[in-house]
Design a protein around this motif. Structure first.
Motif, mmCIF file in Angstrom:
data_model
loop_
_atom_site.group_PDB
_atom_site.id
_atom_site.type_symbol
_atom_site.label_atom_id
_atom_site.label_comp_id
_atom_site.label_asym_id
_atom_site.label_seq_id
_atom_site.Cartn_x
_atom_site.Cartn_y
_atom_site.Cartn_z
ATOM 1 N N ASN A 1 0.806 -1.220 0.000
ATOM 2 C CA ASN A 1 0.000 0.000 0.000
ATOM 3 C C ASN A 1 0.839 1.269 0.000
ATOM 4 O O ASN A 1 0.361 2.349 0.360
ATOM 5 N N ASN B 1 -5.303 3.964 -12.443
ATOM 6 C CA ASN B 1 -6.510 4.734 -12.098
ATOM 7 C C ASN B 1 -6.228 6.069 -11.424
ATOM 8 O O ASN B 1 -7.129 6.683 -10.841
ATOM 9 N N ILE C 1 -10.348 0.816 -0.143
ATOM 10 C CA ILE C 1 -9.406 1.938 -0.237
ATOM 11 C C ILE C 1 -9.081 2.476 1.161
ATOM 12 O O ILE C 1 -7.917 2.694 1.498
ATOM 13 N N LEU D 1 -6.731 9.443 -6.026
ATOM 14 C CA LEU D 1 -8.051 9.280 -5.427
ATOM 15 C C LEU D 1 -8.912 10.526 -5.574
ATOM 16 O O LEU D 1 -10.125 10.430 -5.785
ATOM 17 N N PHE E 1 -7.868 -0.836 -8.297
ATOM 18 C CA PHE E 1 -8.304 0.178 -7.337
ATOM 19 C C PHE E 1 -7.763 -0.074 -5.933
ATOM 20 O O PHE E 1 -8.379 0.331 -4.944
ATOM 21 N N GLN E 2 -6.612 -0.733 -5.867
ATOM 22 C CA GLN E 2 -5.934 -0.873 -4.582
ATOM 23 C C GLN E 2 -5.153 0.413 -4.316
ATOM 24 O O GLN E 2 -4.443 0.906 -5.196
ATOM 25 N N PRO E 3 -5.252 0.996 -3.115
ATOM 26 C CA PRO E 3 -4.608 2.278 -2.845
ATOM 27 C C PRO E 3 -3.132 2.147 -2.500
ATOM 28 O O PRO E 3 -2.706 1.153 -1.897
ATOM 29 N N LEU F 1 -4.215 4.869 -7.173
ATOM 30 C CA LEU F 1 -4.987 3.627 -7.307
ATOM 31 C C LEU F 1 -4.484 2.824 -8.500
ATOM 32 O O LEU F 1 -4.340 3.360 -9.610
#
Length: 422
Positions: free
Chosen positions: A145, A168, A191, A171, A226-228, A222
């Motif tokens: 992360n 992406n 998220i 955020l 869409f993993q932060p 992301l």
């Protein structure tokens, strides 16, 4: 046989041998030079960077000995390669702009997508400081992360950082405004949880205790799932294990800044926890922490959310699109409750990130009841989109403490007229 005939017949052979010898020696010399250049790039260049880092940390906290070998895990790019990859840093490839320079999308010759952060050294020495700080930080830590640093470039006046490309984007581009991409509750929860895990690693699990100092939506990237990933470590600080907090100059973004840090300059991991609480509320509501276009009672998000919490109407500030899509109200309220615990006025009351992660995963109602968060009086409004960034990382004595934890920001914390937006 006449002598002149003998000389004539031997001359071409001698010339050929001499030419071959010359080519052999020349080739050997070129090979040696190339090997020396490779050696310089792989060995000497990292050591030069380390010397710069050590010099930049002269007045700051000591960096542990094991840090010195970490630069070997990243690549060193020449400026021409990065210029070609980004289309000569063409504006159409610009992904965003931070306080120290723009970030560009790029593609290497092997097909890898990258993000290149170009630091603006000509404007301020802050660019050099951020370059050294970010390389130093990201070669010392690794977590799923946290954004991964692929390499860097230090060539002449150019200072560039090369990161993994995040499909992406940031955020803030997805939760503010009318973005076409809709994040449902499951995605938003993942998220929030991912950010919490990244901060837990920085504060508690990494070899170095680190305070990020600028947790906000634009610094969360992301990936394709869409993993932060927490990014932008230019303002981050190594934090001594034996100290509760540091008295230091202010850096970060108003609106996310913990009151004790903004007012008294007291920095600890609790400042990141406060910022996380603000960010969690933003993700749930799909709005910025401050919006002066709204009615007065709604302008500051944490304050507005708390008023609804007191009236048992927290669900009213949740993004209407989320409510339409369908949510489990209990789950959303539980995350709001955790966010309020992170916004406690007394830093000691804010839970460590390991507890925050546990509360989010277990989905059980937190045992503690949050107190009213500390709000800065809005007698003298400040544009919270501006960052308060200091070129100096030296420790200074604590500024005089305010009699009230709710007093407005002193004038001396106001950013200069040319302060850059992060």
């Amino acid at each position: 046989m006449p002598r002149h005939l003998l000389e004539g017949s031997s001359s071409p052979q001698s010339t050929g041998k001499a030419l071959s010898l010359f080519l052999f020696i020349g080739g050997a010399v070129i090979l040696v030079i190339m090997l020396l250049l490779v050696l310089f790039w792989k060995r000497i260049k990292p050591k030069m960077l380390l010397q710069k880092m050590a010099k930049s940390e002269k007045n700051g906290p000591e960096v542990p000995d094991y840090f010195s070998g970490n630069l070997r895990i990243i690549s060193y790019f020449d400026y021409r390669t990065l210029k070609r990859a980004t289309g000569s840093f063409h504006p159409k490839n610009q992904l965003g702009r931070g306080g120290f320079g723009p970030v560009y999308q790029g593609k290497l010759v092997d097909g890898r997508m990258i993000a290149v952060k170009q630091l603006s050294l000509e404007k301020s020495q802050q660019g050099e400081s951020e370059f050294l700080a970010e390389v130093r930080m990201l070669t010392s830590i690794q977590h799923k992360n946290l954004v991964r640093l692929i390499g860097c470039c230090s060539e002449g006046a150019q200072r560039l950082l090369v990161y993994e490309y995040m499909k992406n984007g940031s955020l803030d581009s997805l939760i503010y405004g009318n973005c076409k991409t809709f994040l449902n509750w499951k995605m938003r929860f993942q998220i929030i949880l991912g950010i919490a895990r990244g901060l837990q690693y920085l504060h508690e699990d990494s070899n170095l205790r680190i305070v990020h100092r600028d947790i906000k939506a634009s610094n969360i990237l992301l990936d394709d799932k869409f993993q932060p990933k927490i990014s932008d470590f230019g303002l981050a600080r190594f934090f001594p294990e034996d100290q509760t907090y540091l008295s230091t100059t202010i850096a970060g973004t108003l609106g996310y800044t913990a009151p004790e840090y903004a007012i008294r300059g007291e920095l600890s991991e609790k400042a990141d926890i406060y910022s996380f609480g603000v960010l969690a509320l933003e993700i749930i509501s799909s709005r910025k922490n401050t919006d002066l276009s709204l009615p007065t009672e709604m302008q500051y998000l944490p304050e507005y959310a708390w008023k609804l919490f007191e009236r048992s109407r927290v669900i009213d500030f949740v993004d209407p699109k989320l409510r339409t899509d369908g949510i489990v109200e209990k789950d959303v309220l539980q995350v709001c409750h955790v966010a309020f615990l992170c916004l406690q006025p007394d830093p000691s009351l804010r839970p460590p990130m390991s507890e925050v992660v546990a509360m989010l995963i277990q989905k059980t109602e937190p045992m503690a009841t949050p107190l009213k968060p500390a709000f800065l009086e809005r007698k003298h409004r400040v544009d919270i989109s501006l960052s308060l960034e200091s070129p100096s990382e030296d420790h200074i004595s604590s500024p005089p403490q305010s009699n009230s934890p709710f007093s407005p920001l002193p004038d001396r914390f106001s950013p200069p007229p040319d302060a850059s937006k992060r």
